[in-house]
Scaffold this active site. Sequence first.
Site, PDB file in Angstrom:
ATOM      1  N   TYR A 184       0.648  -1.359  -0.181  1.00 53.49           N
ATOM      2  CA  TYR A 184       0.023   0.230  -0.331  1.00 53.49           C
ATOM      3  C   TYR A 184       0.832   1.509  -0.251  1.00 53.49           C
ATOM      4  CZ  TYR A 184      -4.158  -2.678   1.517  1.00 53.49           C
ATOM      5  OH  TYR A 184      -4.706  -3.759   0.961  1.00 53.49           O
ATOM      6  N   SER A 224      -5.260 -13.716   2.154  1.00 52.30           N
ATOM      7  CA  SER A 224      -5.972 -12.700   1.174  1.00 52.30           C
ATOM      8  C   SER A 224      -5.883 -13.423  -0.022  1.00 52.30           C
ATOM      9  CB  SER A 224      -5.721 -11.712   1.300  1.00 52.30           C
ATOM     10  OG  SER A 224      -6.382 -11.102   0.922  1.00 52.30           O
TER      11      SER A 224
END
Length: 287
Positions: free
Chosen positions: A50, A155
Amino acid sequence: MTAHPIRQPLLLGMMRLLDYPELAAPQALLGFVERCVERGLNGFDHADIYGLGECEARFGAALRLRPALRQRLELISKADIVPAAQDVSRWRVKHYDSSARYLTRAVEASLQRLGVERLDGFLLHRPDPLLQLDEVTRALQALVAAGKVGWLGLSNAEPLHWQVLGRELPLRCNQIELSLNAQQAAWDGRLQALQADGLQVLAWSPLAGGQFAAALQQALDEVAAALQATPTQVALAWLRCLPGQPVPILGSLRETRIDEALAGAELQLDAPTWFHLSEAARGMRAP
Protein backbone atom coordinates in the site's frame (compact mmCIF):
# COMPACT_ATOMS: atom_id res chain seq x y z
CA MET A 1 -8.19 -24.57 12.38
CA THR A 2 -9.09 -22.28 15.24
CA ALA A 3 -11.74 -19.58 15.02
CA HIS A 4 -10.97 -16.23 16.62
CA PRO A 5 -13.68 -13.89 15.30
CA ILE A 6 -12.79 -10.23 15.00
CA ARG A 7 -15.40 -8.65 17.22
CA GLN A 8 -15.94 -5.20 15.79
CA PRO A 9 -18.40 -3.90 13.21
CA LEU A 10 -15.74 -3.10 10.63
CA LEU A 11 -12.04 -2.75 9.94
CA LEU A 12 -10.42 0.31 8.40
CA GLY A 13 -8.42 -0.28 5.24
CA MET A 14 -5.25 1.75 4.85
CA MET A 15 -4.76 1.18 1.12
CA ARG A 16 -5.88 4.69 0.16
CA LEU A 17 -4.32 6.59 3.06
CA LEU A 18 -2.18 8.68 0.70
CA ASP A 19 -5.36 9.94 -1.00
CA TYR A 20 -6.24 11.97 2.11
CA PRO A 21 -3.96 15.04 2.31
CA GLU A 22 -5.71 16.10 5.50
CA LEU A 23 -4.18 13.02 7.16
CA ALA A 24 -0.65 13.56 5.82
CA ALA A 25 0.74 15.20 8.98
CA PRO A 26 1.54 12.70 11.76
CA GLN A 27 -0.42 14.72 14.34
CA ALA A 28 -3.50 14.78 12.10
CA LEU A 29 -3.35 11.05 11.45
CA LEU A 30 -2.85 10.38 15.15
CA GLY A 31 -5.99 12.37 15.92
CA PHE A 32 -7.91 10.35 13.33
CA VAL A 33 -6.72 7.04 14.81
CA GLU A 34 -7.61 8.18 18.32
CA ARG A 35 -11.11 9.18 17.23
CA CYS A 36 -11.56 5.79 15.55
CA VAL A 37 -10.56 4.02 18.76
CA GLU A 38 -13.04 6.18 20.69
CA ARG A 39 -15.73 4.96 18.26
CA GLY A 40 -14.80 1.36 19.09
CA LEU A 41 -12.80 0.80 15.92
CA ASN A 42 -9.28 -0.40 16.60
CA GLY A 43 -8.58 -2.66 13.61
CA PHE A 44 -6.37 -1.23 10.84
CA ASP A 45 -5.71 -3.25 7.71
CA HIS A 46 -2.33 -2.63 6.06
CA ALA A 47 -0.19 -4.30 3.41
CA ASP A 48 3.43 -3.81 2.49
CA ILE A 49 2.48 -2.71 -1.03
CA TYR A 50 0.00 0.00 0.00
CA GLY A 51 1.68 3.16 -1.23
CA LEU A 52 4.76 0.96 -1.76
CA GLY A 53 5.25 1.02 2.00
CA GLU A 54 4.47 4.70 2.52
CA CYS A 55 1.05 4.00 4.09
CA GLU A 56 2.64 1.94 6.86
CA ALA A 57 5.41 4.53 7.27
CA ARG A 58 2.90 7.36 7.75
CA PHE A 59 0.85 5.32 10.19
CA GLY A 60 4.03 4.53 12.12
CA ALA A 61 5.03 8.20 12.24
CA ALA A 62 1.66 9.03 13.79
CA LEU A 63 1.87 6.17 16.28
CA ARG A 64 5.34 7.28 17.42
CA LEU A 65 3.73 10.46 18.76
CA ARG A 66 1.74 8.38 21.26
CA PRO A 67 3.33 4.93 21.69
CA ALA A 68 0.90 3.93 24.45
CA LEU A 69 -1.92 3.91 21.88
CA ARG A 70 -0.37 0.80 20.32
CA GLN A 71 -1.84 -1.39 23.06
CA ARG A 72 -5.36 -0.46 21.95
CA LEU A 73 -4.86 -1.24 18.26
CA GLU A 74 -5.22 -4.38 16.15
CA LEU A 75 -2.65 -4.01 13.37
CA ILE A 76 -2.92 -6.34 10.39
CA SER A 77 -0.56 -6.46 7.45
CA LYS A 78 -0.10 -8.59 4.35
CA ALA A 79 2.71 -9.53 1.99
CA ASP A 80 3.84 -11.69 -0.94
CA ILE A 81 2.89 -9.40 -3.86
CA VAL A 82 5.89 -7.85 -5.63
CA PRO A 83 4.71 -4.97 -7.88
CA ALA A 84 6.50 -4.52 -11.18
CA ALA A 85 7.99 -1.27 -9.87
CA GLN A 86 9.74 -3.22 -7.09
CA ASP A 87 10.87 -6.20 -9.16
CA VAL A 88 14.67 -6.14 -9.33
CA SER A 89 14.87 -8.78 -12.07
CA ARG A 90 15.44 -7.88 -15.71
CA TRP A 91 11.76 -8.56 -16.43
CA ARG A 92 10.27 -5.89 -14.15
CA VAL A 93 7.18 -8.03 -13.75
CA LYS A 94 4.54 -8.16 -11.06
CA HIS A 95 4.81 -11.49 -9.28
CA TYR A 96 4.29 -13.24 -5.97
CA ASP A 97 7.03 -14.29 -3.57
CA SER A 98 6.14 -16.61 -0.71
CA SER A 99 9.72 -17.69 0.01
CA ALA A 100 10.77 -17.77 3.66
CA ARG A 101 13.37 -15.08 3.00
CA TYR A 102 10.86 -12.71 1.40
CA LEU A 103 8.11 -13.19 3.99
CA THR A 104 10.51 -12.76 6.90
CA ARG A 105 11.98 -9.60 5.41
CA ALA A 106 8.50 -8.27 4.62
CA VAL A 107 7.31 -8.69 8.20
CA GLU A 108 10.46 -7.09 9.59
CA ALA A 109 10.11 -4.17 7.17
CA SER A 110 6.46 -3.64 8.15
CA LEU A 111 7.42 -3.69 11.83
CA GLN A 112 10.09 -1.09 11.19
CA ARG A 113 7.79 1.18 9.18
CA LEU A 114 5.01 0.92 11.75
CA GLY A 115 7.45 1.32 14.63
CA VAL A 116 6.06 -1.67 16.53
CA GLU A 117 7.47 -4.96 17.76
CA ARG A 118 4.59 -7.17 16.68
CA LEU A 119 1.92 -7.41 14.02
CA ASP A 120 -1.32 -8.61 15.56
CA GLY A 121 -2.19 -10.38 12.30
CA PHE A 122 -0.23 -11.29 9.18
CA LEU A 123 -1.82 -12.52 5.95
CA LEU A 124 -0.46 -14.01 2.75
CA HIS A 125 -1.77 -11.41 0.33
CA ARG A 126 -2.42 -13.54 -2.78
CA PRO A 127 -2.19 -17.26 -3.53
CA ASP A 128 1.24 -17.94 -4.99
CA PRO A 129 1.28 -20.74 -7.60
CA LEU A 130 4.92 -21.39 -6.65
CA LEU A 131 4.22 -21.63 -2.91
CA GLN A 132 6.24 -24.35 -1.19
CA LEU A 133 4.14 -25.58 1.72
CA ASP A 134 6.95 -26.72 4.03
CA GLU A 135 8.93 -23.53 3.52
CA VAL A 136 5.98 -21.22 4.13
CA THR A 137 4.89 -23.21 7.17
CA ARG A 138 8.33 -23.02 8.77
CA ALA A 139 8.67 -19.30 8.02
CA LEU A 140 5.30 -18.33 9.46
CA GLN A 141 5.68 -20.58 12.50
CA ALA A 142 9.05 -18.97 13.19
CA LEU A 143 7.58 -15.46 12.97
CA VAL A 144 4.86 -16.39 15.45
CA ALA A 145 7.35 -18.12 17.77
CA ALA A 146 9.60 -15.04 17.70
CA GLY A 147 6.67 -12.85 18.78
CA LYS A 148 6.76 -10.80 15.59
CA VAL A 149 3.29 -12.00 14.51
CA GLY A 150 0.30 -12.75 16.72
CA TRP A 151 -1.99 -14.67 14.39
CA LEU A 152 -2.05 -15.80 10.77
CA GLY A 153 -4.50 -15.57 7.92
CA LEU A 154 -4.91 -15.56 4.17
CA SER A 155 -6.20 -13.14 1.58
CA ASN A 156 -7.97 -14.02 -1.67
CA ALA A 157 -7.56 -17.74 -0.94
CA GLU A 158 -9.68 -20.42 -2.59
CA PRO A 159 -10.84 -23.54 -0.67
CA LEU A 160 -7.87 -25.75 -1.50
CA HIS A 161 -5.46 -22.96 -0.54
CA TRP A 162 -6.88 -22.50 2.94
CA GLN A 163 -7.51 -26.19 3.52
CA VAL A 164 -3.97 -27.25 2.66
CA LEU A 165 -2.33 -24.43 4.61
CA GLY A 166 -4.81 -24.89 7.44
CA ARG A 167 -3.55 -28.42 8.05
CA GLU A 168 -0.20 -26.96 9.02
CA LEU A 169 -1.02 -23.52 10.41
CA PRO A 170 -3.67 -22.09 12.77
CA LEU A 171 -5.38 -19.76 10.31
CA ARG A 172 -7.76 -17.14 11.61
CA CYS A 173 -9.28 -15.49 8.54
CA ASN A 174 -9.55 -15.18 4.79
CA GLN A 175 -9.85 -11.71 3.32
CA ILE A 176 -11.86 -11.81 0.08
CA GLU A 177 -13.61 -9.40 -2.23
CA LEU A 178 -17.24 -9.51 -1.19
CA SER A 179 -20.05 -7.09 -1.97
CA LEU A 180 -23.28 -6.84 -3.92
CA ASN A 181 -21.06 -6.45 -6.99
CA ALA A 182 -18.88 -9.45 -6.05
CA GLN A 183 -21.23 -11.97 -4.48
CA GLN A 184 -20.19 -15.26 -6.07
CA ALA A 185 -18.83 -16.59 -2.77
CA ALA A 186 -22.37 -16.34 -1.42
CA TRP A 187 -23.63 -18.73 -4.09
CA ASP A 188 -20.84 -21.27 -4.60
CA GLY A 189 -20.48 -22.51 -1.02
CA ARG A 190 -17.23 -20.76 -0.17
CA LEU A 191 -18.70 -18.83 2.74
CA GLN A 192 -20.14 -21.99 4.28
CA ALA A 193 -16.81 -23.75 3.71
CA LEU A 194 -14.93 -20.95 5.45
CA GLN A 195 -17.38 -21.06 8.34
CA ALA A 196 -17.06 -24.84 8.61
CA ASP A 197 -13.27 -24.55 8.63
CA GLY A 198 -13.33 -21.89 11.34
CA LEU A 199 -12.09 -18.92 9.30
CA GLN A 200 -13.46 -15.44 9.79
CA VAL A 201 -14.36 -13.70 6.52
CA LEU A 202 -12.99 -10.20 6.05
CA ALA A 203 -14.67 -8.46 3.12
CA TRP A 204 -12.55 -6.08 1.07
CA SER A 205 -14.23 -3.52 -1.19
CA PRO A 206 -17.58 -4.13 0.58
CA LEU A 207 -19.14 -1.13 -1.18
CA ALA A 208 -17.52 -1.90 -4.56
CA GLY A 209 -15.84 1.49 -4.55
CA GLY A 210 -19.30 3.02 -4.91
CA GLN A 211 -19.56 1.62 -8.44
CA PHE A 212 -23.11 0.30 -8.23
CA ALA A 213 -25.08 0.01 -11.47
CA ALA A 214 -28.20 2.13 -11.85
CA ALA A 215 -30.63 -0.74 -11.19
CA LEU A 216 -28.82 -1.70 -7.99
CA GLN A 217 -28.53 1.90 -6.82
CA GLN A 218 -32.27 2.33 -7.32
CA ALA A 219 -32.96 -0.82 -5.29
CA LEU A 220 -30.63 0.36 -2.52
CA ASP A 221 -32.35 3.74 -2.46
CA GLU A 222 -35.79 2.13 -2.22
CA VAL A 223 -34.78 -0.26 0.57
CA ALA A 224 -33.01 2.55 2.43
CA ALA A 225 -36.14 4.71 2.29
CA ALA A 226 -38.30 1.85 3.53
CA LEU A 227 -35.96 1.13 6.46
CA GLN A 228 -35.11 4.75 7.27
CA ALA A 229 -31.46 4.05 6.56
CA THR A 230 -28.91 5.05 3.93
CA PRO A 231 -27.89 3.04 0.85
CA THR A 232 -24.43 2.51 2.35
CA GLN A 233 -25.94 1.10 5.53
CA VAL A 234 -28.18 -1.21 3.49
CA ALA A 235 -25.27 -2.49 1.39
CA LEU A 236 -23.30 -3.31 4.55
CA ALA A 237 -26.36 -4.94 6.15
CA TRP A 238 -26.60 -7.18 3.05
CA LEU A 239 -23.11 -8.43 3.88
CA ARG A 240 -23.93 -9.08 7.52
CA CYS A 241 -26.72 -11.48 6.51
CA LEU A 242 -24.16 -13.86 5.02
CA PRO A 243 -22.86 -16.98 6.79
CA GLY A 244 -20.15 -16.18 9.30
CA GLN A 245 -21.14 -12.50 9.47
CA PRO A 246 -18.31 -11.12 7.28
CA VAL A 247 -16.49 -8.12 8.70
CA PRO A 248 -16.30 -5.33 6.10
CA ILE A 249 -13.02 -3.51 5.53
CA LEU A 250 -14.07 0.05 4.86
CA GLY A 251 -11.85 1.64 2.24
CA SER A 252 -13.00 5.19 2.89
CA LEU A 253 -11.22 7.17 5.61
CA ARG A 254 -13.77 9.99 5.56
CA GLU A 255 -15.09 10.27 9.09
CA THR A 256 -18.62 11.01 7.90
CA ARG A 257 -18.61 7.72 5.97
CA ILE A 258 -17.22 5.86 8.99
CA ASP A 259 -19.91 7.37 11.24
CA GLU A 260 -22.57 6.46 8.68
CA ALA A 261 -21.39 2.84 8.58
CA LEU A 262 -21.30 2.59 12.36
CA ALA A 263 -24.74 4.15 12.76
CA GLY A 264 -26.20 1.36 10.65
CA ALA A 265 -24.30 -1.48 12.29
CA GLU A 266 -27.47 -2.94 13.82
CA LEU A 267 -29.56 -2.74 10.65
CA GLN A 268 -31.07 -6.11 9.72
CA LEU A 269 -32.51 -7.25 6.40
CA ASP A 270 -35.06 -10.02 5.98
CA ALA A 271 -34.54 -12.72 3.37
CA PRO A 272 -36.83 -11.24 0.67
CA THR A 273 -35.02 -7.91 0.91
CA TRP A 274 -31.64 -9.65 0.68
CA PHE A 275 -32.71 -11.53 -2.45
CA HIS A 276 -34.27 -8.40 -3.96
CA LEU A 277 -30.93 -6.57 -3.68
CA SER A 278 -28.99 -9.57 -4.90
CA GLU A 279 -31.22 -9.86 -7.96
CA ALA A 280 -30.85 -6.15 -8.71
CA ALA A 281 -27.07 -6.51 -8.55
CA ARG A 282 -26.79 -9.69 -10.56
CA GLY A 283 -29.42 -8.80 -13.13
CA MET A 284 -30.90 -12.25 -12.73
CA ARG A 285 -33.19 -14.14 -10.39
CA ALA A 286 -32.03 -16.67 -7.85
CA PRO A 287 -31.62 -20.13 -9.38
